[in-house]
Write an enzyme that holds these catalytic residues in place. Structure first.
Site, short mmCIF file in Angstrom:
data_model
loop_
_atom_site.label_atom_id
_atom_site.label_comp_id
_atom_site.label_asym_id
_atom_site.label_seq_id
_atom_site.Cartn_x
_atom_site.Cartn_y
_atom_site.Cartn_z
N ALA A 65 -23.01 62.01 -38.62
CA ALA A 65 -22.10 61.04 -39.22
C ALA A 65 -20.68 61.48 -38.89
O ALA A 65 -20.42 62.65 -38.64
CB ALA A 65 -22.32 60.99 -40.73
N GLY A 109 -26.78 63.42 -39.17
CA GLY A 109 -27.22 62.03 -39.12
C GLY A 109 -27.81 61.63 -37.77
O GLY A 109 -28.62 60.70 -37.70
N GLU A 112 -31.34 62.66 -38.02
CA GLU A 112 -31.99 61.73 -38.96
C GLU A 112 -32.24 60.38 -38.30
O GLU A 112 -33.28 59.76 -38.50
CB GLU A 112 -31.12 61.58 -40.21
CG GLU A 112 -31.05 62.87 -41.01
CD GLU A 112 -30.07 62.79 -42.16
OE1 GLU A 112 -28.87 62.47 -41.91
OE2 GLU A 112 -30.47 63.03 -43.31
N GLU A 132 -25.56 70.06 -42.05
CA GLU A 132 -24.73 69.57 -43.16
C GLU A 132 -24.32 70.68 -44.12
O GLU A 132 -23.22 70.65 -44.69
CB GLU A 132 -25.47 68.48 -43.95
CG GLU A 132 -25.57 67.14 -43.22
CD GLU A 132 -26.82 66.99 -42.36
OE1 GLU A 132 -27.44 68.03 -42.02
OE2 GLU A 132 -27.17 65.85 -42.03
C1 HXC Z 1 -16.65 63.40 -35.91
C2 HXC Z 1 -17.13 64.74 -34.12
C3 HXC Z 1 -18.40 65.04 -34.65
C4 HXC Z 1 -18.77 64.44 -35.90
C5 HXC Z 1 -18.17 66.08 -32.79
N1 HXC Z 1 -17.03 65.40 -32.97
N2 HXC Z 1 -19.03 65.88 -33.79
N3 HXC Z 1 -16.28 63.93 -34.78
N4 HXC Z 1 -17.87 63.63 -36.49
N5 HXC Z 1 -19.97 64.65 -36.48
C6 HXC Z 1 -15.86 65.37 -32.09
C7 HXC Z 1 -15.08 66.65 -32.14
O1 HXC Z 1 -14.24 66.66 -33.27
C8 HXC Z 1 -14.31 66.60 -30.84
O2 HXC Z 1 -13.23 65.72 -31.00
C9 HXC Z 1 -15.31 65.95 -29.92
O3 HXC Z 1 -16.26 65.25 -30.75
C10 HXC Z 1 -16.06 66.94 -29.06
O4 HXC Z 1 -16.62 67.92 -29.92
P1 HXC Z 1 -16.40 69.51 -29.71
O5 HXC Z 1 -16.65 70.15 -31.03
O6 HXC Z 1 -15.12 69.77 -29.05
O7 HXC Z 1 -17.60 69.83 -28.70
P2 HXC Z 1 -18.42 71.19 -28.55
O8 HXC Z 1 -17.50 72.39 -28.64
O9 HXC Z 1 -19.28 71.02 -27.34
O10 HXC Z 1 -19.38 71.26 -29.83
C11 HXC Z 1 -20.37 70.28 -30.02
C12 HXC Z 1 -20.91 70.36 -31.48
C13 HXC Z 1 -19.75 70.25 -32.46
C14 HXC Z 1 -21.67 71.67 -31.67
C15 HXC Z 1 -21.91 69.20 -31.61
O11 HXC Z 1 -18.95 69.13 -32.12
C16 HXC Z 1 -20.17 70.12 -33.87
O12 HXC Z 1 -20.58 71.08 -34.53
N6 HXC Z 1 -20.07 68.89 -34.42
C17 HXC Z 1 -20.36 68.62 -35.81
C18 HXC Z 1 -21.83 68.56 -36.03
C19 HXC Z 1 -22.13 68.29 -37.49
O13 HXC Z 1 -21.71 69.02 -38.37
N7 HXC Z 1 -22.90 67.20 -37.75
C20 HXC Z 1 -23.27 66.84 -39.10
C21 HXC Z 1 -22.24 65.89 -39.64
S1 HXC Z 1 -22.56 65.52 -41.34
P3 HXC Z 1 -11.76 66.09 -30.41
O14 HXC Z 1 -10.93 64.92 -30.85
O15 HXC Z 1 -11.39 67.38 -31.04
O16 HXC Z 1 -11.99 66.18 -28.92
C22 HXC Z 1 -23.80 64.35 -41.27
C23 HXC Z 1 -24.23 63.83 -42.57
C24 HXC Z 1 -25.22 62.74 -42.40
O17 HXC Z 1 -24.24 63.94 -40.25
C25 HXC Z 1 -25.41 62.05 -43.68
C26 HXC Z 1 -26.24 60.81 -43.49
C27 HXC Z 1 -25.56 59.81 -42.66
#
Ligand code: HXC
Length: 258
Positions: A65, A109, A112, A132
Site C-alpha cells: 500500500a 499489500g 496480499e 508491515e
Molecule cells: C510508497 C513506495 C513504496 C510504498 C516503494 N516506494 N515502496 N512508495 N509506498 N509501499 C517508493 C520509494 O519511496 C521510492 O520512491 C521508490 O518507490 C523506489 O523505492 P526504493 O526504496 O528506492 O527502492 P529499493 O531501494 O530497490 O527498495 C525496494 C523496497 C523498498 C525494498 C521494496 O522500497 C521498500 O521497503 N518499500 C516498502 C515496502 C513496504 O513496507 N511495504 C508494506 C507497505 S504497508 P522515491 O520517490 O524515493 O524514488 C502495506 C499495508 C497493507 O502494504 C495494508 C492493506 C492494504
C-alpha cells in the site's frame, strides 16, 4: 475514463492487467485500486474473456500500500472511510480465474493482492513478504489469514513478525506459488496457463474456482457438500455433454460456455 495507473489489454480470451506505477514500485493507492477494480469487473462481465492475468513490472509486482498516502491517516479516517474493504475487496467478487504473474517485490499489500488471486506464477526474481511490522502496523488486506492458510503457521508467523522477505524458491517450497519460471518466461508461462483455462467450459471453470475457494473458507464437510452440488449441477450444461462426447469420439471439444 481511461485508467492512468494500470494497462489493460487482451490476448484471445485472456484479459491482462498490468499495474503501472513503476517509479513507486506499483505502490497501491486508492486510484490504482479503483482502476484495478473497474478493469476486473469489466473483464468479469465480458463473455469474450475466460481468464484474467494480473501482473506488474520486472522490479515490482507491488511494494505494498502507498505509505505516503497512509502516513498521516488517523484511526477515524481509516475506520469511517472503511479503508481497505472499500476498494480492495472487489477482487474477491470476481468469478473468473485471476492468475497473479509476479516478478520482483510483492510486499505488504502487494503480497496480499497476489494472494487474493487464484494462483501465483512467480519469476525467479520474485520476493514475497509482509513487512508491515516494520512500519508499526500489521497486514490489513488478509495477509494474516491467507498467508498461514497458504504456507502454514510457522512460516507465516516468521514472515509477519520479522518482516523478512522470502525468495521464489522458498515461496514455491512453502506452497505460496504454483510455479517458478525464469523472469523472461513469466508472461509466456502465465499466458499459456490462462489460454488453457479460457479454452475450457466457462461454467465448469467458475464452478471449480468457487469450490476450491470453499476449502479456504469453511469446514471440510461443508466444502465437500458444496463441491458435490456443483459437480451434479454441471451435468445440466451443454459443455458437459460436449466435453464427454468429444472424448469418446476422440476429437477436440467445442465448448459454447452454456
Ligand atoms: C510508497 C513506495 C513504496 C510504498 C516503494 N516506494 N515502496 N512508495 N509506498 N509501499 C517508493 C520509494 O519511496 C521510492 O520512491 C521508490 O518507490 C523506489 O523505492 P526504493 O526504496 O528506492 O527502492 P529499493 O531501494 O530497490 O527498495 C525496494 C523496497 C523498498 C525494498 C521494496 O522500497 C521498500 O521497503 N518499500 C516498502 C515496502 C513496504 O513496507 N511495504 C508494506 C507497505 S504497508 P522515491 O520517490 O524515493 O524514488 C502495506 C499495508 C497493507 O502494504 C495494508 C492493506 C492494504
Amino acid at each position: 475514463t481511461t485508467p492512468e495507473l494500470i494497462l489493460v489489454r487482451t490476448e484471445g480470451r485472456v484479459g491482462i492487467i498490468t499495474l503501472n506505477r513503476p517509479k513507486q514500485l506499483n505502490a497501491l493507492n486508492d486510484q490504482l485500486m479503483n482502476e484495478l477494480g473497474a478493469a476486473l469487473k469489466a473483464f468479469d462481465a465480458d463473455d469474450g474473456i475466460g481468464c484474467i492475468i494480473l501482473t506488474g513490472s520486472e522490479k515490482a509486482f507491488a511494494a505494498g500500500a502507498d505509505i505516503g498516502a497512509m502516513a498521516t491517516y488517523t484511526f477515524a479516517d481509516v475506520y469511517k472511510g472503511d479503508y481497505i474493504t472499500r476498494n480492495w475487496e472487489t477482487i474477491r467478487s470476481i468469478r473468473k480465474p485471476i492468475i497473479a504473474a509476479v516478478s520482483g517485490f510483492a510486499l505488504g499489500g502487494g503480497c496480499e493482492l497476489a494472494m487474493m488471486c487464484d494462483f501465483i506464477i512467480a519469476a525467479d526474481n520474485a520476493k514475497f513478504g509482509q513487512p508491515e511490522i516494520k512500519l508499526g502496523i500489521i497486514p490489513g488486506a488478509g495477509g494474516t489469514q491467507r498467508l498461514p492458510r497458504a504456507v502454514g503457521k510457522s512460516k507465516a508467523m516468521d514472515l509477519a513478525l520479522t518482516g523478512r522477505m522470502m525468495d521464489a524458491t522458498e515461496a514455491e517450497r512453502a506452497g505460496l506459488v504454483s510455479r517458478v519460471v525464469p523472469l523472461d518466461k513469466l508472461m509466456d508461462e502465465a499466458l499459456g496457463a490462462a489460454l488453457t483455462i479460457a479454452g475450457f467450459s466457462q461454467v465448469a471453470v467458475m464452478a471449480a474456482k468457487e469450490a476450491v475457494n470453499k476449502a479456504f473458507e469453511g469446514t471440510l464437510a461443508d466444502g465437500v457438500m458444496f463441491e458435490r452440488r456443483l459437480f451434479h449441477a454441471l451435468f445440466a450444461t451443454a459443455d458437459q455433454k460436449e466435453g464427454m462426447a468429444a472424448f469418446l469420439e476422440k476429437r477436440a471439444p467445442n465448448f459454447t460456455h452454456q
